[in-house]
Design a protein around this motif. Structure first.
Motif, PDB file in Angstrom:
ATOM      1  N   GLN A  94       0.814  -1.365  -0.238  1.00 48.74           N
ATOM      2  CA  GLN A  94       0.032  -0.025   0.135  1.00 48.74           C
ATOM      3  C   GLN A  94       0.982   1.310   0.153  1.00 48.74           C
ATOM      4  O   GLN A  94       0.192   2.349   0.510  1.00 48.74           O
ATOM      5  N   ASP A  95       2.139   1.185  -0.531  1.00 46.96           N
ATOM      6  CA  ASP A  95       2.969   2.333  -0.621  1.00 46.96           C
ATOM      7  C   ASP A  95       2.575   2.840  -1.968  1.00 46.96           C
ATOM      8  O   ASP A  95       3.417   2.674  -2.787  1.00 46.96           O
ATOM      9  N   LEU A  96       1.564   3.461  -2.237  1.00 46.49           N
ATOM     10  CA  LEU A  96       1.044   3.703  -3.793  1.00 46.49           C
ATOM     11  C   LEU A  96       1.939   5.114  -4.072  1.00 46.49           C
ATOM     12  O   LEU A  96       2.240   5.103  -5.396  1.00 46.49           O
ATOM     13  N   LYS A  97       2.396   5.806  -3.474  1.00 45.49           N
ATOM     14  CA  LYS A  97       2.806   7.297  -3.772  1.00 45.49           C
ATOM     15  C   LYS A  97       4.417   6.704  -4.244  1.00 45.49           C
ATOM     16  O   LYS A  97       4.865   7.051  -5.550  1.00 45.49           O
ATOM     17  N   LYS A  98       5.226   5.698  -3.793  1.00 42.89           N
ATOM     18  CA  LYS A  98       6.488   5.209  -4.336  1.00 42.89           C
ATOM     19  C   LYS A  98       6.212   4.324  -5.484  1.00 42.89           C
ATOM     20  O   LYS A  98       6.998   4.372  -6.256  1.00 42.89           O
ATOM     21  N   ALA A  99       5.046   3.614  -5.568  1.00 41.68           N
ATOM     22  CA  ALA A  99       4.644   2.861  -6.687  1.00 41.68           C
ATOM     23  C   ALA A  99       4.405   3.464  -7.863  1.00 41.68           C
ATOM     24  O   ALA A  99       5.113   3.246  -8.722  1.00 41.68           O
ATOM     25  N   ARG A 100       3.869   4.671  -7.609  1.00 42.87           N
ATOM     26  CA  ARG A 100       3.471   5.579  -8.829  1.00 42.87           C
ATOM     27  C   ARG A 100       4.852   6.200  -9.207  1.00 42.87           C
ATOM     28  O   ARG A 100       5.035   6.171 -10.566  1.00 42.87           O
ATOM     29  N   ARG A 101       5.724   6.407  -8.427  1.00 44.11           N
ATOM     30  CA  ARG A 101       7.400   6.825  -8.824  1.00 44.11           C
ATOM     31  C   ARG A 101       7.841   5.813  -9.707  1.00 44.11           C
ATOM     32  O   ARG A 101       8.417   6.221 -10.708  1.00 44.11           O
ATOM     33  N   SER A 102       7.646   4.582  -9.085  1.00 48.06           N
ATOM     34  CA  SER A 102       8.603   3.446  -9.797  1.00 48.06           C
ATOM     35  C   SER A 102       8.055   3.436 -11.345  1.00 48.06           C
ATOM     36  O   SER A 102       8.809   3.361 -12.293  1.00 48.06           O
ATOM     37  N   PHE A 103       6.679   3.399 -11.480  1.00 54.01           N
ATOM     38  CA  PHE A 103       5.981   3.098 -12.818  1.00 54.01           C
ATOM     39  C   PHE A 103       6.418   4.308 -13.861  1.00 54.01           C
ATOM     40  O   PHE A 103       6.654   4.283 -14.849  1.00 54.01           O
ATOM     41  N   GLU A 104       6.358   5.632 -13.153  1.00 53.15           N
ATOM     42  CA  GLU A 104       6.637   6.626 -13.779  1.00 53.15           C
ATOM     43  C   GLU A 104       8.123   6.696 -14.225  1.00 53.15           C
ATOM     44  O   GLU A 104       8.355   7.097 -15.275  1.00 53.15           O
ATOM     45  N   LYS A 105       8.944   6.249 -13.440  1.00 56.04           N
ATOM     46  CA  LYS A 105      10.319   6.293 -13.756  1.00 56.04           C
ATOM     47  C   LYS A 105      10.691   5.232 -14.983  1.00 56.04           C
ATOM     48  O   LYS A 105      11.343   5.399 -15.969  1.00 56.04           O
ATOM     49  N   ALA A 106       9.961   4.146 -14.898  1.00 52.83           N
ATOM     50  CA  ALA A 106       9.708   3.254 -16.065  1.00 52.83           C
ATOM     51  C   ALA A 106       9.447   3.677 -17.405  1.00 52.83           C
ATOM     52  O   ALA A 106      10.103   3.704 -18.456  1.00 52.83           O
TER      53      ALA A 106
END
Length: 208
Positions: A94-106
């Motif tokens: 449930q760390d959605l902020k970091k997850a969003r950053r990872s997907f955006e980085k990809a």
């Protein structure tokens, strides 16, 4: 020294091979133990690490999944698959902020990487940003009108918003492109049941 490294790498490969074999035979516990042993010896071993992350997430062990995904990502930070996996592990805790950053980085590395777009749309839905999810997917669909993964995800978004008829239309469109797709068929059956149209669900299931 070199021969010590070689023997470590051999052991690590052996553990990986045995682990994957055990998994293929349905022996999950023994398979996981072997893969964990392989990964301890070589934290960059994606052959062992990727299935481990998937199993941990399925079993609700997000913290372990994140640890393994992070270790692999640290060794190859530009690898799209590993970035996406890291994001998925972050979602699982449930760390959605970091997850969003990872997907955006990809997507910064490869703007055409569909999997990251799909995962961002799922995050939008989780954060109740339905319009953002729709817009993201429809923009991609203009470039790839025959992409059934995009159509199916649009159906999921509409379903999350309670628009069952629109969801059904997207699935119908996906089915026209790939009439034999089992995931699309199952999604349609599930949707019809949610719409309380059991007889239609049965017809779809019987006709494939």
């Amino acid at each position: 020294r070199a021969s010590k490294l070689e023997s470590e790498s051999d052991t690590d490969n052996l553990h990986t091979e045995i682990g994957l074999n055990r998994l293929s035979m349905g022996q999950e516990q023994q398979g996981v133990q072997e893969l964990e042993a392989a990964f301890r010896q070589n934290p960059g071993n994606t052959q062992a690490g990727i299935p481990l992350v998937a199993i941990y997430i399925t079993n609700g062990d997000g913290e372990k999944a994140l640890k393994v995904a992070q270790a692999m990502h640290d060794k190859a930070s530009k690898n799209l698959t590993l970035l996406n996996l890291l994001g998925t592990a972050q979602v699982s805790i449930q760390d959605l902020k970091k997850a969003r950053r990872s997907f955006e980085k990809a997507l910064e590395i490869d703007p055409e990487f569909i999997t990251a777009h799909l995962n961002l749309a799922k995050l939008d839905v989780a954060e109740k940003k339905i319009d953002d999810a729709k817009q993201r997917l429809q923009t991609l669909l203009k470039k790839q009108p025959d992409n059934t993964a995009l159509l199916s995800e649009l159906a999921n978004v509409e379903q999350a918003a309670g628009n069952f008829d629109s969801a059904n239309q997207w699935l119908e469109q996906a089915k026209t492109i790939d009439p034999k797709s089992l995931p699309i068929l199952l999604a349609q059956v599930e949707l019809k049941l949610k719409m309380k149209r059991a007889s239609e669900a049965l017809t779809i299931a019987q006709n494939g």
